[in-house]
Design a protein around this motif. Structure first.
Motif, short mmCIF file in Angstrom:
data_model
loop_
_atom_site.label_atom_id
_atom_site.label_comp_id
_atom_site.label_asym_id
_atom_site.label_seq_id
_atom_site.Cartn_x
_atom_site.Cartn_y
_atom_site.Cartn_z
N SER A 149 0.85 -1.19 0.00
CA SER A 149 0.00 0.00 0.00
C SER A 149 0.89 1.24 0.00
O SER A 149 1.57 1.53 0.99
N PHE A 150 0.91 1.96 -1.12
CA PHE A 150 1.79 3.11 -1.26
C PHE A 150 1.01 4.37 -1.62
O PHE A 150 -0.02 4.30 -2.29
N CYS A 151 1.54 5.50 -1.18
CA CYS A 151 1.04 6.80 -1.60
C CYS A 151 1.99 7.34 -2.65
O CYS A 151 3.18 7.51 -2.40
N LEU A 152 1.46 7.59 -3.85
CA LEU A 152 2.32 8.03 -4.95
C LEU A 152 2.55 9.54 -4.94
O LEU A 152 2.99 10.12 -5.94
N LYS A 153 2.29 10.17 -3.82
CA LYS A 153 2.57 11.60 -3.68
C LYS A 153 3.51 11.86 -2.51
O LYS A 153 3.68 12.99 -2.09
N GLY A 154 4.13 10.81 -2.00
CA GLY A 154 4.97 10.95 -0.82
C GLY A 154 6.38 11.40 -1.13
O GLY A 154 6.79 11.56 -2.28
N GLU A 155 7.16 11.58 -0.06
CA GLU A 155 8.54 12.03 -0.20
C GLU A 155 9.43 10.98 -0.86
O GLU A 155 10.48 11.30 -1.39
N GLY A 156 9.01 9.73 -0.81
CA GLY A 156 9.81 8.67 -1.39
C GLY A 156 10.00 8.79 -2.88
O GLY A 156 10.90 8.17 -3.46
N LEU A 157 9.15 9.60 -3.53
CA LEU A 157 9.26 9.78 -4.98
C LEU A 157 10.13 10.96 -5.37
O LEU A 157 10.33 11.22 -6.55
N ASP A 158 10.64 11.68 -4.39
CA ASP A 158 11.46 12.85 -4.68
C ASP A 158 12.69 12.44 -5.47
O ASP A 158 13.56 11.73 -4.98
N GLY A 159 12.75 12.88 -6.71
CA GLY A 159 13.84 12.49 -7.59
C GLY A 159 15.11 13.28 -7.41
O GLY A 159 16.09 13.05 -8.13
N SER A 160 15.15 14.21 -6.46
CA SER A 160 16.34 15.04 -6.28
C SER A 160 17.38 14.38 -5.38
O SER A 160 18.50 14.88 -5.27
N PHE A 161 17.01 13.28 -4.71
CA PHE A 161 17.94 12.61 -3.81
C PHE A 161 18.23 11.20 -4.31
O PHE A 161 17.31 10.48 -4.71
N PRO A 162 19.49 10.78 -4.28
CA PRO A 162 19.83 9.41 -4.70
C PRO A 162 19.35 8.39 -3.69
O PRO A 162 19.09 8.71 -2.52
N ALA A 163 19.22 7.15 -4.15
CA ALA A 163 18.81 6.06 -3.26
C ALA A 163 19.96 5.70 -2.32
O ALA A 163 21.09 5.52 -2.76
N VAL A 164 19.66 5.61 -1.04
CA VAL A 164 20.68 5.29 -0.03
C VAL A 164 20.31 3.97 0.62
O VAL A 164 19.20 3.79 1.12
N ILE A 165 21.25 3.02 0.62
CA ILE A 165 21.01 1.70 1.19
C ILE A 165 21.59 1.63 2.60
O ILE A 165 22.72 2.05 2.84
N ASP A 166 20.79 1.11 3.52
CA ASP A 166 21.27 0.85 4.87
C ASP A 166 21.73 -0.61 4.93
O ASP A 166 20.91 -1.53 4.93
N TYR A 167 23.04 -0.82 4.98
CA TYR A 167 23.58 -2.18 4.96
C TYR A 167 23.57 -2.85 6.34
O TYR A 167 23.85 -4.04 6.44
N THR A 168 23.25 -2.10 7.37
CA THR A 168 23.32 -2.63 8.73
C THR A 168 22.49 -3.90 8.92
O THR A 168 22.99 -4.87 9.51
N PRO A 169 21.23 -3.95 8.45
CA PRO A 169 20.42 -5.16 8.70
C PRO A 169 21.03 -6.41 8.08
O PRO A 169 20.75 -7.53 8.55
N TYR A 170 21.83 -6.28 7.02
CA TYR A 170 22.35 -7.45 6.31
C TYR A 170 23.67 -7.94 6.88
O TYR A 170 24.14 -9.02 6.54
N LEU A 171 24.29 -7.13 7.76
CA LEU A 171 25.51 -7.57 8.41
C LEU A 171 25.22 -8.58 9.51
O LEU A 171 26.03 -9.44 9.81
N LYS A 172 24.02 -8.47 10.09
CA LYS A 172 23.58 -9.41 11.11
C LYS A 172 22.16 -9.85 10.77
O LYS A 172 21.20 -9.51 11.45
#
Length: 232
Positions: A149-172
């Protein structure tokens, strides 16, 4: 490493969906979307202008060309969205719509089968040109079991910022107890079925004998996931 992280992110998404609705506020989804975006952006060729300059491209430029053969696709709908302007934002909107439609795997598979277009958009060494890409497309099938369930008007669609991955969950990486119990039950069911095609030997390469090896642990998680996915 992006491919290994994508496998874990899919698993964590499936685990989390057992307890709550997956939407834009879910850290597991935001990490998955960032990983997928970086995979589709890896070694993406720029576009050569009339003046000989190379301008950057977004993975959406590839998707909208390579996925037009998907029946009842959402390409035109994404292109016509008024609140989504940049190419990067359109790509992010497409990921969300494809997940809600439960067609993300179909889109990726269709794009990869169009090898001529894929070669035109990507440089040698790109993830989408490697063997891992087809495995990724199959792995995404597991997400069809989740109601997003997504809102297509949210901040997640802001194309001015690159995608940032949080690797912490995959280390453990750990599975929830409910998920482990479910996987074990499915493995027992598969093991007692007597089906040759469901045996672990037919699903992937043999395990490395070093139990402390990080690679070995990754392969064990992958095999368990594939068996569960086949049963589902």
């Amino acid at each position: 490493i992006l491919y290994f992280c994508s496998r874990f992110s899919v698993k964590t998404l499936i685990d989390r969906s057992c307890f709550e609705t997956i939407d834009d506020t879910s850290p597991e989804f935001n990490n998955f979307a960032a990983i997928l975006e970086q995979i589709l952006s890896h070694r993406l060729k720029g576009q050569i202008t009339w003046f000989g300059y190379e301008s950057p491209r977004s993975f959406w430029d590839y998707i909208r060309v390579a996925c037009r053969k998907v029946s009842h696709n959402c390409i035109c709908s994404i292109e016509n969205m008024e609140n989504v302007g940049s190419s990067r934002a359109k790509g992010r909107a497409w990921i969300r719509v494809a997940l809600m439609e439960k067609h993300l795997s179909e889109y990726i598979s269709t794009a990869l089968r169009d090898f001529k277009t894929t070669r035109r958009f990507y440089e040698d060494g790109a993830i989408v040109l490697g063997e891992e890409a087809n495995m990724l497309a199959g792995m995404l099938l597991g997400l069809n079991a989740i109601d997003f369930s997504f809102c297509l008007k949210g901040e997640g669609l802001d194309g001015s910022f690159p995608a940032v991955i949080d690797y912490t969950p995959y280390l453990k990486f750990t599975q929830s107890s409910d998920s482990i119990s479910s996987d074990e039950e499915e493995l027992r069911t598969l093991g007692s079925s007597g089906s040759e095609g469901s045996t672990p030997e037919n699903i992937g390469p043999p395990f490395i004998t070093d139990e402390n090896s990080w690679y070995n642990k990754c392969k064990r998680v992958e095999q368990k996931y594939r068996l569960a996915l086949e049963q589902k």
